[in-house]
Design a protein around this motif. Sequence first.
Motif, mmCIF file in Angstrom:
data_model
loop_
_atom_site.group_PDB
_atom_site.id
_atom_site.type_symbol
_atom_site.label_atom_id
_atom_site.label_comp_id
_atom_site.label_asym_id
_atom_site.label_seq_id
_atom_site.Cartn_x
_atom_site.Cartn_y
_atom_site.Cartn_z
ATOM 1 N N ASP A 1 0.757 -1.124 -0.041
ATOM 2 C CA ASP A 1 -0.088 0.048 0.078
ATOM 3 C C ASP A 1 0.818 1.311 0.053
ATOM 4 O O ASP A 1 1.145 1.720 0.962
ATOM 5 C CB ASP A 1 -0.872 0.108 1.163
ATOM 6 N N SER B 1 0.397 4.174 -0.600
ATOM 7 C CA SER B 1 -0.504 5.397 -0.243
ATOM 8 C C SER B 1 -0.852 5.255 1.534
ATOM 9 O O SER B 1 -1.651 5.973 1.808
ATOM 10 C CB SER B 1 -1.753 5.664 -1.094
ATOM 11 N N PHE C 1 3.224 7.489 4.018
ATOM 12 C CA PHE C 1 3.240 8.698 3.648
ATOM 13 C C PHE C 1 3.993 9.611 4.793
ATOM 14 O O PHE C 1 4.865 10.129 4.193
ATOM 15 C CB PHE C 1 1.722 9.326 3.691
ATOM 16 N N ARG D 1 8.379 4.742 -3.323
ATOM 17 C CA ARG D 1 6.861 5.249 -3.679
ATOM 18 C C ARG D 1 6.700 5.753 -4.961
ATOM 19 O O ARG D 1 5.601 5.697 -5.541
ATOM 20 C CB ARG D 1 6.228 6.235 -2.588
ATOM 21 N N VAL E 1 3.326 8.823 -7.223
ATOM 22 C CA VAL E 1 2.969 9.556 -6.094
ATOM 23 C C VAL E 1 2.645 11.129 -6.570
ATOM 24 O O VAL E 1 3.320 11.428 -7.621
ATOM 25 C CB VAL E 1 4.241 9.614 -5.151
ATOM 26 N N GLN F 1 3.622 15.885 -2.990
ATOM 27 C CA GLN F 1 4.398 15.172 -1.789
ATOM 28 C C GLN F 1 5.662 14.929 -2.069
ATOM 29 O O GLN F 1 6.453 15.041 -1.154
ATOM 30 C CB GLN F 1 3.531 13.633 -1.742
#
Length: 430
Positions: A352, A354, A359, A375, A380, A384
């Motif tokens: 995952d 996200s 994060f 990521r 992404v 971010q």
Amino acid sequence: MGNKIGIIISREVRERVRKKSFIITTLLMPVLMIGLSAAPALMMMHNTSDVKHIVVVDDTEGQFVGRGLTSDSNVEFQILENMDRKDAVAAFSDENKAYGILWIGHDIMEQHDQVQLISNSSSSMSVEEDISRQLSDILRTAKLRSYEIENLEQIISESDIHISLNTMKNNGSGEEGDMQQTSTVASMLLSMLLGMLLYMFILLYGQQVLSTVIEEKQSRVLDVMVTSCSPFDLMMGKILGIACVAAIQIVIWAVLVGTASQLLVPLIPMEAVQDAGSEFAVVTSTFGNLSFILTIFLWLLLYIVGGFLLYAALYAAAGSSVDSTQDAQQFNSIILVPIIIGLIVMMSVYNDPSSKLAFWCSMIPFTSPIVMMARIPFDVPLWQIVTSLVVLYASFVLLTWIAAKIYRIGIFMHGGKPTWRELGRWLRMK
């Protein structure tokens, strides 16, 4: 000040780039990484072993479950007639006569654990899985026949449908021709590669800063150099010099990988791509996209430089406060903790990318280089990445100021390692 730092940077770069080890590592590392990635698949493809001879004792009283076993290039089955398990074990106890004895109990249809593989040598997982799969299929077929439904096997076979899921990137228009096909497999492979590269670079080049400072402190070279420049200029020159060496290496790798992807991917036959399925086709197109590869390497360069600068300041402060590599171990262990945490979190990114854990670890400067690079292949959002980079480089500036206060005192201290209280006192000194 800028001129003095520039001279130190130039000296560090020339000293390292001219080494044979740098040239060999730069040229061979891409080949080594590709080889390590492809080695498991190649070993599995070309792994050849002797045929395992297995004798079968079938006690199913006329059902002859064992006769449904199919020999192949790895396993050869031999059905024993009129011989029980005890006699078979005694007759074939020699490894040269048989790899093992497979006993099938008479009540196997009701008690599925009535199967034993009595091996004469170390057992093989692939052989065990092959036997379990074949016996499961045989019993499943026998069970279906017991229902006496016409063409039941064919009906079940035709109803066994495999869905090939195509993942597309949402562009907001809804037009299929405008949407880009994505691949989780390609993203995962690239994520793993980039995360490990970050881990390797931060560890490798950070340790270089630590060892260089300790060596020059032991030889009293630093005592001479600070007569021409300030301790802060000396520390920044060393950090930025080694950072430039890392950046040069990354650029060379980007050119080599980009060129290789453009030359090698078109050589893959289209028939092989089509036979391998849509997932493989997306993977090859992903790694053959020069624009995508260069974009990835741009982010990689920014995060390698930022991550290195952050940790190099810590390594420089640690190296200046001790007299030997052994004394630096207590500081080195503490510096390694967030790097290892970033590596562990990187492993969860594949499931995952996200998630909240992924994060926040991609925003915290001590773990963001490794986690965010893992990521990025999963598409992404740009804000971010930018936020993560701003926090990373701002943290480097703050940490450099703190490290410089330790460095300017530590390089003149000899004869032991300081306590944490002494380090705190160095930070408060003006």
